[in-house]
Each structure stands twice: as structure tokens, then as C-alpha cells.
Design a protein around this motif. Sequence first.
Motif, mmCIF file in Angstrom:
data_model
loop_
_atom_site.group_PDB
_atom_site.id
_atom_site.type_symbol
_atom_site.label_atom_id
_atom_site.label_comp_id
_atom_site.label_asym_id
_atom_site.label_seq_id
_atom_site.Cartn_x
_atom_site.Cartn_y
_atom_site.Cartn_z
ATOM 1 N N TYR A 57 9.456 -4.331 5.845
ATOM 2 C CA TYR A 57 8.469 -5.330 6.370
ATOM 3 C C TYR A 57 7.838 -6.218 5.482
ATOM 4 C CZ TYR A 57 4.836 -2.309 5.084
ATOM 5 O OH TYR A 57 3.794 -1.519 4.454
ATOM 6 N N GLN A 58 7.558 -5.854 4.210
ATOM 7 C CA GLN A 58 6.668 -6.373 3.149
ATOM 8 C C GLN A 58 7.502 -7.617 2.901
ATOM 9 O OE1 GLN A 58 3.661 -5.522 1.936
ATOM 10 N NE2 GLN A 58 3.587 -7.220 1.119
ATOM 11 N N GLY A 59 9.044 -7.464 2.691
ATOM 12 C CA GLY A 59 9.789 -8.693 2.310
ATOM 13 C C GLY A 59 9.455 -9.924 3.090
ATOM 14 N N TYR A 60 9.437 -9.701 4.371
ATOM 15 C CA TYR A 60 9.104 -10.906 5.244
ATOM 16 C C TYR A 60 7.773 -11.707 4.663
ATOM 17 C CZ TYR A 60 12.619 -9.129 8.677
ATOM 18 O OH TYR A 60 13.689 -8.637 8.831
ATOM 19 N N TYR A 61 6.920 -11.071 4.232
ATOM 20 C CA TYR A 61 5.484 -11.441 3.879
ATOM 21 C C TYR A 61 5.711 -12.288 2.543
ATOM 22 C CZ TYR A 61 3.789 -7.434 6.771
ATOM 23 O OH TYR A 61 3.691 -6.545 7.625
ATOM 24 N N GLU A 62 6.482 -11.624 1.785
ATOM 25 C CA GLU A 62 6.707 -12.127 0.480
ATOM 26 C C GLU A 62 7.613 -13.562 0.525
ATOM 27 O OE1 GLU A 62 5.421 -10.805 -2.219
ATOM 28 O OE2 GLU A 62 4.684 -9.170 -1.042
ATOM 29 N N TYR A 79 0.940 -1.144 0.085
ATOM 30 C CA TYR A 79 0.074 -0.106 0.070
ATOM 31 C C TYR A 79 0.781 1.370 -0.011
ATOM 32 C CZ TYR A 79 -4.101 -2.929 0.943
ATOM 33 O OH TYR A 79 -5.095 -4.028 1.004
ATOM 34 N N ASP A 80 2.064 1.244 0.518
ATOM 35 C CA ASP A 80 2.976 2.442 0.487
ATOM 36 C C ASP A 80 3.281 2.904 -0.771
ATOM 37 O OD1 ASP A 80 2.790 1.914 3.339
ATOM 38 O OD2 ASP A 80 4.587 0.928 3.418
ATOM 39 N N ASP A 81 3.881 1.903 -1.669
ATOM 40 C CA ASP A 81 4.073 2.283 -2.872
ATOM 41 C C ASP A 81 3.865 1.023 -3.937
ATOM 42 O OD1 ASP A 81 5.728 3.040 -5.560
ATOM 43 O OD2 ASP A 81 7.682 2.918 -4.411
ATOM 44 N N PRO A 82 2.601 1.237 -4.416
ATOM 45 C CA PRO A 82 2.174 0.122 -5.202
ATOM 46 C C PRO A 82 3.006 0.002 -6.548
ATOM 47 C CG PRO A 82 0.158 1.358 -4.554
ATOM 48 C CD PRO A 82 1.524 2.191 -4.065
ATOM 49 N N ALA A 83 3.292 0.962 -7.232
ATOM 50 C CA ALA A 83 4.217 0.755 -8.490
ATOM 51 C C ALA A 83 5.316 -0.004 -8.084
ATOM 52 C CB ALA A 83 4.487 2.178 -9.012
ATOM 53 N N GLY A 84 6.340 0.791 -6.982
ATOM 54 C CA GLY A 84 7.694 0.264 -6.761
ATOM 55 C C GLY A 84 7.510 -1.135 -6.122
ATOM 56 N N TYR A 85 6.383 -1.470 -5.410
ATOM 57 C CA TYR A 85 6.109 -2.903 -5.004
ATOM 58 C C TYR A 85 6.128 -3.790 -6.067
ATOM 59 C CZ TYR A 85 3.736 -6.920 -3.368
ATOM 60 O OH TYR A 85 3.309 -8.313 -3.227
ATOM 61 N N ALA A 86 5.234 -3.464 -7.207
ATOM 62 C CA ALA A 86 4.967 -4.442 -8.253
ATOM 63 C C ALA A 86 6.249 -4.694 -9.074
ATOM 64 C CB ALA A 86 4.036 -3.720 -9.278
ATOM 65 N N GLN A 87 7.198 -3.347 -9.364
ATOM 66 C CA GLN A 87 8.405 -3.711 -9.960
ATOM 67 C C GLN A 87 9.250 -4.814 -9.105
ATOM 68 O OE1 GLN A 87 8.954 -2.528 -13.204
ATOM 69 N NE2 GLN A 87 10.947 -3.563 -13.001
ATOM 70 N N ALA A 88 9.496 -4.529 -7.701
ATOM 71 C CA ALA A 88 10.344 -5.078 -6.800
ATOM 72 C C ALA A 88 10.057 -6.574 -6.726
ATOM 73 C CB ALA A 88 10.255 -4.455 -5.672
ATOM 74 N N VAL A 89 8.695 -7.043 -6.938
ATOM 75 C CA VAL A 89 8.522 -8.293 -6.691
ATOM 76 C C VAL A 89 8.301 -9.100 -7.859
ATOM 77 C CG1 VAL A 89 7.058 -7.946 -4.431
ATOM 78 C CG2 VAL A 89 5.806 -8.078 -6.730
#
Length: 319
Positions: free
Chosen positions: A96-101, A44-54
Motif C-alpha cells: 500500500y505504501q507505494g501508492y502514497y510514494e 511504520y511496518d518496517d522503518p529500515a526497509g522502508y528507508a532503503q527501498a525509497v
Amino acid sequence: MRSQFIRIVGAVSLAIGMSLGISQATRACAVPPPLASIDPPGFYDDPAGYAQAVKPMRGFIDQLNKAADSSQWSCTLDLLQGWAQADALMGPISGYQGYYERSWAGTDFAMVLLRMPQDVSSANANRLHVITPWLTRIAIATRDADAINHLHNNLVYWAGLNLVAIGTVAQQQMLIDAGLARAREGINDIGAQGELVREVKRGDRALHYHTFALIPLVFTAELAQRQGIDLYQENHGAIGRLANLVTQAVQDPASFAKITPIEQKLFPWTFQDELSWMEPYYARTRDSRLPALIAPRRPFSEWRLGGNVTDAWGVALSP
């Protein structure tokens, strides 16, 4: 002469076709560069950055799940062994998101291996001896992740599935027990109407997160059956209450107003592949409401659960 020419051309064409097929299969099974770590910004913090990173990790999982879906077990093992040898995803995580991923990824890897026929597993024991210690490290990191444990919500239940699935593959009872404890936390949180108080607090995403929370609880309950443990009966049949709440909401989203008056927003996948829990749940309960909900959505394919859930867990639907 003509017939001989035709035979030669046919043989050459067949050889070329086989060569192309082998080449395409080889490319499809090429192991992508292992990721040292998975550390995206928050969803939720950075949807575009999140999508690219994963994207690289999701690409690997998609390739792995497709190999399992088509029973290309040698390819499946190549992919997992390649990343296992590199100790992929085990690098530092700053957010923190990386732990979920990483937890979701490890769950998927284990669920893929649980789809593998026993004779294939037995014939590849040496390769699994490389893969399972890596999965165990992922599970231990998930078990010890404060970024997950302090939440006491759906992510803890997903961590429970991670631990039970990997523990089952690796035959590590300590992981299974830790996973069952997390699943029981979720089961004990389910209220009289099937509600989860922490997920109600998600406001207009409450229904989505009830659905999302149900997935790991059902699949953990299914794996727990292999331990002779019936999680479905705990807290007076709590998983069934949550399943009933979500089922009613799929039939009539307005019914969720009994839980919260806030108008609900759903992601496009909430009432599609995140209903994959219905496959094993219907196979166990034969809930007569489910065939009409399952049939138009098949096949369910969930990236966290090893690919084609319908193929792995589904049964024939009663009319």
C-alpha cells in the motif's frame, strides 16, 4: 616573454576549469536509472526497509529539485524526460505504501514544472509533450488507487494536490476536478476548532498529522485560485481554522490539549519543512503571527513540493 607565458598558463587554467565545470555539471545532470516501480514496506511496518527501498526515488527527486532550485531547466527537463520515456514508477505495487510514494512523487514533478518560467516551457513544448502524458498516467493511477481512496484522511488530500497540480501542468480539467473533490473532502472534515477527527484518532501523532494534512489543502487552494475557485472560503473558512490550530500549536504545543489530552510526539521535520504551507498562506493572508515563525526556518524545502518552497512561494516578511 614572461607576460606571454602567464597568459598561456591562464588560458590553459581557464580551459581546464571550464572543462571541469562542464564535466561536473554533466555528472550532476546524469539521469539515474528509472525505477520501474516504487513498492516499499509500510513506513511504520518496517522503518529500515522502508528507508532503503525509497532511497533511489528520493535521490532522483533530490537531484530534480536541486536542478529546479538553481534554475537549471535543461537539466530539469532531461531528468523528467528520461524517466517519462521509461514510464517510471508505473509498475505493479503489491503493498500500500507505494501508492502514497508515487502520489507524492508525481506531485513533486508537477510542482517543479509549475516553477518553470513560461518562456522556458514554451521553448521546450516538444519535451513537455513527452513528460505530461507520463504525469497524467501517474495522476490517473493516484485517482483510481483504492489504497488511498478508502482512507478518507490526509492521504486523500495529498492525492487531491497530485491531481490538481498535474492537471494544471497537463491542462486536464478532469484531473483538476477530481483533485478539487478530494480537497473538498478534507475541507468539509475540518471542525469548529480546526480539528480533523480522523487525524485526532492518530493518538500521540495527531498534531503531526494535522500539520501534514494542512500542507496539501493550502497548496491545492493556491492552485485552485488559478481556476477562479476560492477554497479558503469553503466550510466557513475551514482551512483558516486548521491553519490557526496549527499556528497556535507551533507557538505553544500545549495548546493542542484542547483537541486531545494525549501528549503529542513530533517528527523532527513536523515543525520545520512541513510548515512550508506558511509561505503561500502568509503571502495570501499576511497573518501577523507568521513572520516570527517563518523567518528562523527559512528556506523551507519540501521534497513533495518541488524543492525550495520559500523561493517559489515566499514573499518579504513584515517586521
